[in-house]
Write a protein that holds these residues in place. Structure first.
Motif, PDB file in Angstrom:
ATOM      1  N   LEU A 120      16.064  -0.888   1.415  1.00 23.55           N
ATOM      2  CA  LEU A 120      16.413   0.492   1.740  1.00 23.55           C
ATOM      3  C   LEU A 120      16.801   1.190   0.442  1.00 23.55           C
ATOM      4  N   VAL A 121      16.504   2.468   0.358  1.00 24.23           N
ATOM      5  CA  VAL A 121      16.811   3.233  -0.849  1.00 24.23           C
ATOM      6  C   VAL A 121      17.834   4.306  -0.499  1.00 24.23           C
ATOM      7  N   VAL A 122      18.896   4.373  -1.293  1.00 24.60           N
ATOM      8  CA  VAL A 122      19.953   5.359  -1.032  1.00 24.60           C
ATOM      9  C   VAL A 122      20.132   6.258  -2.248  1.00 24.60           C
ATOM     10  N   ASP A 123      20.676   7.450  -1.993  1.00 20.16           N
ATOM     11  CA  ASP A 123      20.951   8.377  -3.092  1.00 20.16           C
ATOM     12  C   ASP A 123      22.331   8.104  -3.670  1.00 20.16           C
ATOM     13  N   GLY A 124      22.774   8.974  -4.551  1.00 21.91           N
ATOM     14  CA  GLY A 124      24.059   8.780  -5.214  1.00 21.91           C
ATOM     15  C   GLY A 124      25.245   8.770  -4.269  1.00 21.91           C
ATOM     16  N   SER A 125      25.069   9.327  -3.067  1.00 26.04           N
ATOM     17  CA  SER A 125      26.147   9.357  -2.076  1.00 26.04           C
ATOM     18  C   SER A 125      26.040   8.219  -1.076  1.00 26.04           C
ATOM     19  N   GLY A 126      25.053   7.349  -1.274  1.00 32.85           N
ATOM     20  CA  GLY A 126      24.891   6.223  -0.371  1.00 32.85           C
ATOM     21  C   GLY A 126      24.119   6.547   0.889  1.00 32.85           C
ATOM     22  N   ARG A 127      23.500   7.719   0.953  1.00 32.81           N
ATOM     23  CA  ARG A 127      22.735   8.101   2.147  1.00 32.81           C
ATOM     24  C   ARG A 127      21.301   7.595   2.058  1.00 32.81           C
ATOM     25  N   LEU A 128      20.774   7.163   3.176  1.00 33.90           N
ATOM     26  CA  LEU A 128      19.419   6.621   3.243  1.00 33.90           C
ATOM     27  C   LEU A 128      18.384   7.713   2.977  1.00 33.90           C
ATOM     28  N   ILE A 129      17.506   7.464   1.992  1.00 32.93           N
ATOM     29  CA  ILE A 129      16.476   8.457   1.677  1.00 32.93           C
ATOM     30  C   ILE A 129      15.076   7.861   1.667  1.00 32.93           C
ATOM     31  N   GLY A 130      14.968   6.534   1.796  1.00 34.58           N
ATOM     32  CA  GLY A 130      13.636   5.956   1.778  1.00 34.58           C
ATOM     33  C   GLY A 130      13.671   4.446   1.883  1.00 34.58           C
ATOM     34  N   VAL A 131      12.501   3.849   1.756  1.00 31.22           N
ATOM     35  CA  VAL A 131      12.376   2.394   1.756  1.00 31.22           C
ATOM     36  C   VAL A 131      11.292   2.022   0.752  1.00 31.22           C
ATOM     37  N   VAL A 132      11.512   0.945   0.011  1.00 28.08           N
ATOM     38  CA  VAL A 132      10.525   0.485  -0.956  1.00 28.08           C
ATOM     39  C   VAL A 132      10.177  -0.965  -0.625  1.00 28.08           C
ATOM     40  N   SER A 133       8.892  -1.268  -0.641  1.00 26.84           N
ATOM     41  CA  SER A 133       8.421  -2.598  -0.266  1.00 26.84           C
ATOM     42  C   SER A 133       7.793  -3.305  -1.453  1.00 26.84           C
ATOM     43  N   ARG A 134       7.483  -4.591  -1.272  1.00 24.79           N
ATOM     44  CA  ARG A 134       6.796  -5.339  -2.319  1.00 24.79           C
ATOM     45  C   ARG A 134       5.466  -4.684  -2.666  1.00 24.79           C
ATOM     46  N   SER A 135       4.749  -4.240  -1.631  1.00 23.20           N
ATOM     47  CA  SER A 135       3.446  -3.613  -1.882  1.00 23.20           C
ATOM     48  C   SER A 135       3.593  -2.324  -2.677  1.00 23.20           C
ATOM     49  N   ASP A 136       4.697  -1.602  -2.471  1.00 23.95           N
ATOM     50  CA  ASP A 136       4.946  -0.387  -3.266  1.00 23.95           C
ATOM     51  C   ASP A 136       5.110  -0.747  -4.739  1.00 23.95           C
ATOM     52  N   LEU A 137       5.859  -1.814  -5.007  1.00 25.02           N
ATOM     53  CA  LEU A 137       6.097  -2.214  -6.391  1.00 25.02           C
ATOM     54  C   LEU A 137       4.812  -2.668  -7.068  1.00 25.02           C
ATOM     55  N   LEU A 138       3.919  -3.276  -6.291  1.00 24.39           N
ATOM     56  CA  LEU A 138       2.661  -3.752  -6.871  1.00 24.39           C
ATOM     57  C   LEU A 138       1.764  -2.609  -7.334  1.00 24.39           C
ATOM     58  N   ARG A 139       2.055  -1.399  -6.886  1.00 27.56           N
ATOM     59  CA  ARG A 139       1.230  -0.262  -7.294  1.00 27.56           C
ATOM     60  C   ARG A 139       1.300   0.004  -8.789  1.00 27.56           C
ATOM     61  N   VAL A 140       2.339  -0.511  -9.474  1.00 28.87           N
ATOM     62  CA  VAL A 140       2.411  -0.306 -10.924  1.00 28.87           C
ATOM     63  C   VAL A 140       1.247  -0.986 -11.624  1.00 28.87           C
ATOM     64  N   PHE A 141       0.668  -2.023 -10.978  1.00 28.23           N
ATOM     65  CA  PHE A 141      -0.451  -2.727 -11.602  1.00 28.23           C
ATOM     66  C   PHE A 141      -1.787  -2.016 -11.363  1.00 28.23           C
ATOM     67  N   LEU A 142      -1.735  -0.875 -10.690  1.00 28.72           N
ATOM     68  CA  LEU A 142      -2.940  -0.068 -10.499  1.00 28.72           C
ATOM     69  C   LEU A 142      -3.053   1.027 -11.540  1.00 28.72           C
ATOM     70  N   ARG A 143      -2.139   1.044 -12.499  1.00 29.13           N
ATOM     71  CA  ARG A 143      -2.203   2.056 -13.560  1.00 29.13           C
ATOM     72  C   ARG A 143      -3.501   1.930 -14.343  1.00 29.13           C
ATOM     73  N   LYS A 144      -4.008   3.055 -14.783  1.00 28.03           N
ATOM     74  CA  LYS A 144      -5.231   3.070 -15.580  1.00 28.03           C
ATOM     75  C   LYS A 144      -4.979   2.410 -16.934  1.00 28.03           C
ATOM     76  N   ASP A 145      -5.996   1.696 -17.425  1.00 29.59           N
ATOM     77  CA  ASP A 145      -5.880   1.056 -18.733  1.00 29.59           C
ATOM     78  C   ASP A 145      -5.581   2.072 -19.832  1.00 29.59           C
ATOM     79  N   ARG A 146      -6.158   3.254 -19.704  1.00 29.21           N
ATOM     80  CA  ARG A 146      -5.933   4.292 -20.714  1.00 29.21           C
ATOM     81  C   ARG A 146      -4.465   4.697 -20.769  1.00 29.21           C
ATOM     82  N   ALA A 147      -3.835   4.808 -19.597  1.00 31.05           N
ATOM     83  CA  ALA A 147      -2.419   5.185 -19.553  1.00 31.05           C
ATOM     84  C   ALA A 147      -1.551   4.086 -20.153  1.00 31.05           C
ATOM     85  N   ILE A 148      -1.900   2.828 -19.882  1.00 32.34           N
ATOM     86  CA  ILE A 148      -1.145   1.710 -20.445  1.00 32.34           C
ATOM     87  C   ILE A 148      -1.269   1.709 -21.961  1.00 32.34           C
ATOM     88  N   ARG A 149      -2.497   1.904 -22.458  1.00 32.49           N
ATOM     89  CA  ARG A 149      -2.737   1.911 -23.905  1.00 32.49           C
ATOM     90  C   ARG A 149      -1.945   3.030 -24.585  1.00 32.49           C
TER      91      ARG A 149
END
Length: 223
Positions: A120-149
């Protein structure tokens, strides 16, 4: 080096319930939205626990099932969950949460440490604002090679090491980084490789000293 933040990858569409939400309504929500767990929030939308499919299945297993309660965290025992009729009696508490400004690395470490698939993802006041999953984190590996370079050159070479952008050759293919050239005396290979690995989307890093590729080509031509 700056990793992407949890708030950049999370989903803000979160199905939630309150302490008094009945058992059957929770079961209906899990089936309707094809999810395996739902957060329980208080009147100010702060997470107080989570109800999962396993919590509901205690009802099916029966009240004779023995099981320990949470270690001083207020989580009901297996027997108590079997007789529970609402979220307050079913939930596991406290809920594991990530702050919206956490990096993807921070979130991944907590998931790995606790063996869970989402936070679960909370803001600075501890209120629920979202959820992040393993599959969401894996999206970083979809970055374009040009952007990584580009990030490696601008952040690792120029900003962190103080080198000229053209001092080393950087090639990236499917997240695999190859840095070629001659390092100045004050920079080590391990230091360079570590800076490259900190860039989101990098799968592997290899450094090739100047002349190595030419030597390989010459050896190949001689055969």
């Amino acid at each position: 080096m700056k990793h992407q933040k949890v708030c950049d990858l999370m989903s803000d569409a979160v199905v939630r319930v309150q302490r008094g939400t009945p058992f059957k309504e929770i079961a209906h929500l899990l089936l309707e939205y094809d999810i395996t767990a739902v957060p329980v929030v208080d009147e100010e939308t702060r997470p107080v626990g989570v109800v999962s499919e396993a919590d509901l299945l205690h009802k099916m297993w029966g009240q004779d099932l023995e099981g320990p309660a949470g270690e001083g965290d207020g989580t009901p025992s297996a027997g108590a969950k079997a007789s529970a009729t609402d979220a307050a009696g079913l939930m596991t508490s406290p809920a594991l949460c990530a702050r919206e400004d956490w990096s993807v690395v921070d979130a991944a470490r907590v998931m790995a440490r606790h063996g869970i698939k989402r936070l679960l993802v909370v803001d600075g006041s501890g209120r629920l604002i979202g959820v992040v999953s393993r599959s969401d984190l894996l999206r970083v590996f979809l970055r374009k090679d040009r952007a990584i370079r580009t990030e490696i050159i601008e952040e690792a070479l120029v900003r962190s090491l103080g080198l000229a952008p053209s001092s080393l050759q950087v090639d990236v293919e499917h997240g695999h980084v190859v840095v070629s050239g001659r390092l100045p005396g004050e920079v080590t290979v391990s230091q360079l490789e570590e800076l490259c690995r900190r860039v989101d989307g990098v799968v592997a890093v290899e450094f090739r000293p100047a002349g190595e590729a030419g030597a390989e080509d010459a050896a190949t031509a001689g055969h």
